[in-house]
Write an enzyme that holds these catalytic residues in place. Structure first.
Site, PDB file in Angstrom:
ATOM      1  N   CYS A   1      -4.353  -4.411 -24.698  1.00  8.99           N
ATOM      2  CA  CYS A   1      -5.309  -3.303 -24.868  1.00  8.99           C
ATOM      3  C   CYS A   1      -4.563  -2.004 -25.158  1.00  8.99           C
ATOM      4  O   CYS A   1      -3.701  -1.587 -24.391  1.00  8.99           O
ATOM      5  CB  CYS A   1      -6.149  -3.139 -23.604  1.00  8.99           C
ATOM      6  SG  CYS A   1      -7.072  -1.595 -23.564  1.00  8.99           S
TER       7      CYS A   1
ATOM      8  N   CYS B   1      -4.947   0.707 -22.198  1.00 11.98           N
ATOM      9  CA  CYS B   1      -4.431   0.530 -20.839  1.00 11.98           C
ATOM     10  C   CYS B   1      -3.150   1.353 -20.628  1.00 11.98           C
ATOM     11  O   CYS B   1      -2.413   1.630 -21.575  1.00 11.98           O
ATOM     12  CB  CYS B   1      -4.146  -0.954 -20.569  1.00 11.98           C
ATOM     13  SG  CYS B   1      -5.615  -1.890 -20.058  1.00 11.98           S
TER      14      CYS B   1
ATOM     15  N   HIS C   1      -9.148  -1.535 -16.702  1.00 13.69           N
ATOM     16  CA  HIS C   1      -9.694  -2.169 -17.899  1.00 13.69           C
ATOM     17  C   HIS C   1     -10.997  -2.925 -17.624  1.00 13.69           C
ATOM     18  O   HIS C   1     -11.815  -3.126 -18.526  1.00 13.69           O
ATOM     19  CB  HIS C   1      -8.632  -3.144 -18.462  1.00 13.69           C
ATOM     20  CG  HIS C   1      -8.996  -3.766 -19.764  1.00 13.69           C
ATOM     21  ND1 HIS C   1      -8.839  -3.118 -20.977  1.00 13.69           N
ATOM     22  CD2 HIS C   1      -9.509  -4.991 -20.065  1.00 13.69           C
ATOM     23  CE1 HIS C   1      -9.225  -3.911 -21.962  1.00 13.69           C
ATOM     24  NE2 HIS C   1      -9.639  -5.063 -21.444  1.00 13.69           N
TER      25      HIS C   1
ATOM     26  N   ASN D   1     -19.621   5.079 -27.230  1.00 15.37           N
ATOM     27  CA  ASN D   1     -20.220   3.858 -27.751  1.00 15.37           C
ATOM     28  C   ASN D   1     -19.835   2.752 -26.797  1.00 15.37           C
ATOM     29  O   ASN D   1     -18.659   2.441 -26.659  1.00 15.37           O
ATOM     30  CB  ASN D   1     -19.689   3.523 -29.148  1.00 15.37           C
ATOM     31  CG  ASN D   1     -20.115   4.543 -30.181  1.00 15.37           C
ATOM     32  OD1 ASN D   1     -21.233   5.043 -30.142  1.00 15.37           O
ATOM     33  ND2 ASN D   1     -19.223   4.855 -31.114  1.00 15.37           N
TER      34      ASN D   1
ATOM     35  N   SER E   1     -15.008  -1.155 -30.318  1.00 15.53           N
ATOM     36  CA  SER E   1     -14.071  -2.228 -30.625  1.00 15.53           C
ATOM     37  C   SER E   1     -13.124  -2.522 -29.465  1.00 15.53           C
ATOM     38  O   SER E   1     -12.259  -3.372 -29.570  1.00 15.53           O
ATOM     39  CB  SER E   1     -13.282  -1.888 -31.892  1.00 15.53           C
ATOM     40  OG  SER E   1     -12.602  -0.671 -31.732  1.00 15.53           O
TER      41      SER E   1
ATOM     42  N   HIS F   1     -12.291  -1.480 -22.927  1.00 13.70           N
ATOM     43  CA  HIS F   1     -11.729  -0.552 -21.939  1.00 13.70           C
ATOM     44  C   HIS F   1     -12.657   0.662 -21.851  1.00 13.70           C
ATOM     45  O   HIS F   1     -13.047   1.218 -22.876  1.00 13.70           O
ATOM     46  CB  HIS F   1     -10.317  -0.125 -22.388  1.00 13.70           C
ATOM     47  CG  HIS F   1      -9.564   0.574 -21.302  1.00 13.70           C
ATOM     48  ND1 HIS F   1      -8.478   0.025 -20.656  1.00 13.70           N
ATOM     49  CD2 HIS F   1      -9.762   1.784 -20.712  1.00 13.70           C
ATOM     50  CE1 HIS F   1      -8.028   0.859 -19.742  1.00 13.70           C
ATOM     51  NE2 HIS F   1      -8.791   1.937 -19.753  1.00 13.70           N
TER      52      HIS F   1
ATOM     53  N   HIS G   1     -14.127   3.900 -22.226  1.00 14.01           N
ATOM     54  CA  HIS G   1     -13.688   5.112 -22.921  1.00 14.01           C
ATOM     55  C   HIS G   1     -14.819   5.722 -23.741  1.00 14.01           C
ATOM     56  O   HIS G   1     -15.797   5.066 -24.067  1.00 14.01           O
ATOM     57  CB  HIS G   1     -12.500   4.817 -23.846  1.00 14.01           C
ATOM     58  CG  HIS G   1     -12.886   4.091 -25.107  1.00 14.01           C
ATOM     59  ND1 HIS G   1     -13.224   2.750 -25.119  1.00 14.01           N
ATOM     60  CD2 HIS G   1     -12.997   4.511 -26.386  1.00 14.01           C
ATOM     61  CE1 HIS G   1     -13.507   2.376 -26.355  1.00 14.01           C
ATOM     62  NE2 HIS G   1     -13.387   3.424 -27.151  1.00 14.01           N
TER      63      HIS G   1
ATOM     64  N   GLN H   1     -15.504   9.296 -26.670  1.00 11.65           N
ATOM     65  CA  GLN H   1     -14.847  10.085 -27.705  1.00 11.65           C
ATOM     66  C   GLN H   1     -15.365  11.515 -27.704  1.00 11.65           C
ATOM     67  O   GLN H   1     -16.447  11.805 -27.188  1.00 11.65           O
ATOM     68  CB  GLN H   1     -15.103   9.463 -29.075  1.00 11.65           C
ATOM     69  CG  GLN H   1     -14.577   8.048 -29.228  1.00 11.65           C
ATOM     70  CD  GLN H   1     -14.602   7.579 -30.684  1.00 11.65           C
ATOM     71  OE1 GLN H   1     -14.113   8.259 -31.580  1.00 11.65           O
ATOM     72  NE2 GLN H   1     -15.186   6.419 -30.916  1.00 11.65           N
TER      73      GLN H   1
HETATM   74  O1  G1P Z   1     -14.157   5.369 -33.524  1.00 12.83           O
HETATM   75  P1  G1P Z   1     -14.403   3.922 -33.291  1.00 12.83           P
HETATM   76  O2  G1P Z   1     -14.752   3.586 -31.876  1.00 12.83           O
HETATM   77  O3  G1P Z   1     -13.333   3.042 -33.859  1.00 12.83           O
HETATM   78  O4  G1P Z   1     -15.718   3.596 -34.165  1.00 12.83           O
HETATM   79  C1  G1P Z   1     -17.040   3.600 -33.711  1.00 12.83           C
HETATM   80  O5  G1P Z   1     -17.519   4.918 -33.450  1.00 12.83           O
HETATM   81  C2  G1P Z   1     -17.560   5.811 -34.557  1.00 12.83           C
HETATM   82  C3  G1P Z   1     -18.230   7.090 -34.124  1.00 12.83           C
HETATM   83  O6  G1P Z   1     -19.561   6.899 -33.696  1.00 12.83           O
HETATM   84  C4  G1P Z   1     -18.294   5.202 -35.765  1.00 12.83           C
HETATM   85  O7  G1P Z   1     -18.098   6.027 -36.890  1.00 12.83           O
HETATM   86  C5  G1P Z   1     -17.796   3.798 -36.084  1.00 12.83           C
HETATM   87  O8  G1P Z   1     -18.609   3.232 -37.102  1.00 12.83           O
HETATM   88  C6  G1P Z   1     -17.854   2.945 -34.814  1.00 12.83           C
HETATM   89  O9  G1P Z   1     -17.384   1.635 -35.076  1.00 12.83           O
END
Ligand code: G1P
Ligand code: G1P
Lengths: 339, 339
Positions: B51, B54, B113, B153, B161, B164, B166, B168
């Site tokens: 990961c 981590c 994790h 997300n 993806s 873990h 997290h 943004q």
């Molecule tokens: O930034 P990550 O986690 O790789 O990506 C994810 O969040 C982003 C922000 O919402 C999007 O644009 C991506 O399509 C999504 O897969």
């Protein structure tokens, strides 16, 4: 040091919705370890006894489909809108709601369970176009219907629960959000310039050639400068027409040809049955002249890098603005390569 | 014969975005034969050597994560926005684009994790809240940053993806579309009434009790009247606060408690790690007073009927308006049942 649209992060303006899309060209190289979709390469039979859209089969509400030869339209058995709905307003302080009346229909594009628009002959698609036209006119002429939304969800990843080739028509008394936006932008432009916004845009794109995918006598297929989805395209009639109700026969053929061309190209890109939602945006049927409207059909396909990796419109996109990695111009090159 | 919001198709008005959502209560019984998502019930190790989030592991760009104890923030290795971007405008007839500057960060909620916010202690979430606050203040104080979008997300179905825990932070020079809408609605209301739109709405909801999920001293968790996603909720501070930068310690604890409560309830609904995108909408950092802003955090979870069947926002929703089947009030009952 000028802004380079194929390299630098930037935002582009959508002249129809007056909203912005964030474009991050440098980000296309991001690796992907997330969810993968299933590839849809199944070969389906021409007739599936368990399909509720095939000729002669029974639907959820017990009705039997006729043995139809080409296109078949019926009222949605699980309609989101109802004809008989209440129209009253509900108002209580800051809470506001309104009854919504409408009619939802399903349109089978072909009795052949194995096909999609991409595999149908142009003459067969022409029959779909003629049916859309008839439905737009008929539904639109009803007193309580002020807007007719024609659309298709193709592929399981786009929420389609039956692979039999079909689309939907939701018609209703109020204008949906997207139509309100496009109505006002087109109206403002028309008032000021006495010509259609999309016609003027089309003229510019035809001169530039940079984002044109395909052209026939009556239609252009292009990737709009402000497109959001990785391989988003738009079919625009060259003539300023406010809705599909006045398509003449040549235009019907031309429209069918444009649909055939772009859907075939899509299937080539990742060698799969390319999922998308498509829809026709056209003039409301609210009794107004709506001369400012220039109808168009858009395709919003979610796939990004392969048949299994799609673009997610999630966190930032839901809370901020739509965001894309490959640019419109890069998408044009890829799609044209598969024409 | 009045409009019955729990039975008749209707549309509801979102006072913040000034857009409508179509509600079809009668449609909740529709059978589903379409795509099913994978259930996420995997038990993860506390540390995963592969990961990239981590402690002590190597990231895509070769950097090594520190051995962090609670929250860890770093610049996104595949940032959609860049600090050094060009700011120029591109204008050519109807084509309009602008360079966008920004900073994208990733925030690890915990070194563990195996966890998500729902499994973390309130004290641990408090540290996340404190970090959000710090980042909002720090990023917002930069000359070229006019808006800071904090979001998460969660779950593969929401494009995440890496499991873990997290989130943004994307911060940028222009206001994203959603912020522009909410800025203007709140501004108009504040000018007219000299109090915040969301504060007034909250007052009404507290009196009615119908859509309240949970309350502590400083926060209310509710399902907004106009919510779109099946189990959408909003956390609103009781005090009129324009951003999270002025949270005092009690409010930090209260906010963490609210997040803990709703994420735990979500996981109970379908007995799975409940996917969602969440985000905080708050005042721009554009140097204006922005007194009209009342910050809030929303959760947009896609699941509809089970851990595997989600709501698809596709054809009609993309081309028309968002549409939902179960009503906000039905969602409240289900969520409360799992508190
Ligand atoms: O930034 P990550 O986690 O790789 O990506 C994810 O969040 C982003 C922000 O919402 C999007 O644009 C991506 O399509 C999504 O897969
Ligand atoms: O009507 P269908 O095909 O059952 O349902 C599909 O299309 C509808 C209209 O876009 C959406 O509301 C549904 O979420 C989707 O699954």
């Amino acid at each position: 040091m000028n802004l380079n649209l194929s390299e630098h992060p930037h935002r582009r303006y959508n002249i129809l919705t007056r909203e912005w899309v964030l474009v991050s060209p440098h980000r296309a190289k991001r690796p992907w370890q997330g969810q993968e979709e299933e590839v849809n390469n199944e070969i389906r039979p021409k007739y599936d006894p368990s399909c509720y859209l095939c000729s002669g089969n029974k639907r959820a509400n017990g009705e039997i489909n006729p043995n139809y030869d080409d296109v078949f339209v019926f009222n949605n058995d699980f309609a989101a809108l109802q004809k008989s709905s209440k129209k009253d307003q509900f108002k209580d302080g800051l809470l506001l709601a309104e009854g919504e009346q409408g009619i939802c229909k399903v349109i089978c594009f072909s009795p052949d369970h194995s096909k999609s628009l991409a595999q149908m002959e142009v003459e067969e698609i022409e029959k779909v176009v003629k049916t859309w036209k008839k439905e737009y006119i008929d539904l639109g002429s009803l007193e309580f219907i002020n807007y007719v939304q024609i659309f298709e969800n193709k592929g399981a990843v786009m929420g389609c629960s039956n692979p039999h080739p079909h689309g939907q028509i939701w018609s209703q008394s109020n204008l949906p959000n997207e139509i309100v936006k496009k109505d006002s932008s087109q109206k403002d432009f028309f008032k000021k310039n006495n010509r259609s916004l999309l016609g003027s845009y089309l003229k510019q794109e035809i001169e530039k050639k940079e984002r044109i995918i395909y052209e026939n006598d009556a239609f252009v297929v292009l990737v709009p400068f402000w497109s959001v989805w990785p391989f988003e395209t738009m079919i625009i009639p060259k003539e300023h027409q406010k809705n599909i109700g006045t398509l003449n026969n040549d235009q019907e053929v031309g429209f069918a040809d444009a649909i055939s061309t772009i859907t075939k190209a899509y299937d080539q890109i990742f060698n799969c049955s390319f999922p998308y939602s498509s829809g026709i945006h056209q003039a409301p049927t609210n009794g107004e002249k709506n001369e400012h409207w220039h109808w168009h059909m858009s395709f919003y396909p979610p796939l990004l890098r392969s048949a299994t990796v799609k673009k997610f419109m999630v966190g930032y996109e839901m809370f901020g603005s739509p965001q894309r990695d490959i640019t419109a111009e890069q998408a044009v090159k890829i799609i044209k390569h598969h024409l």
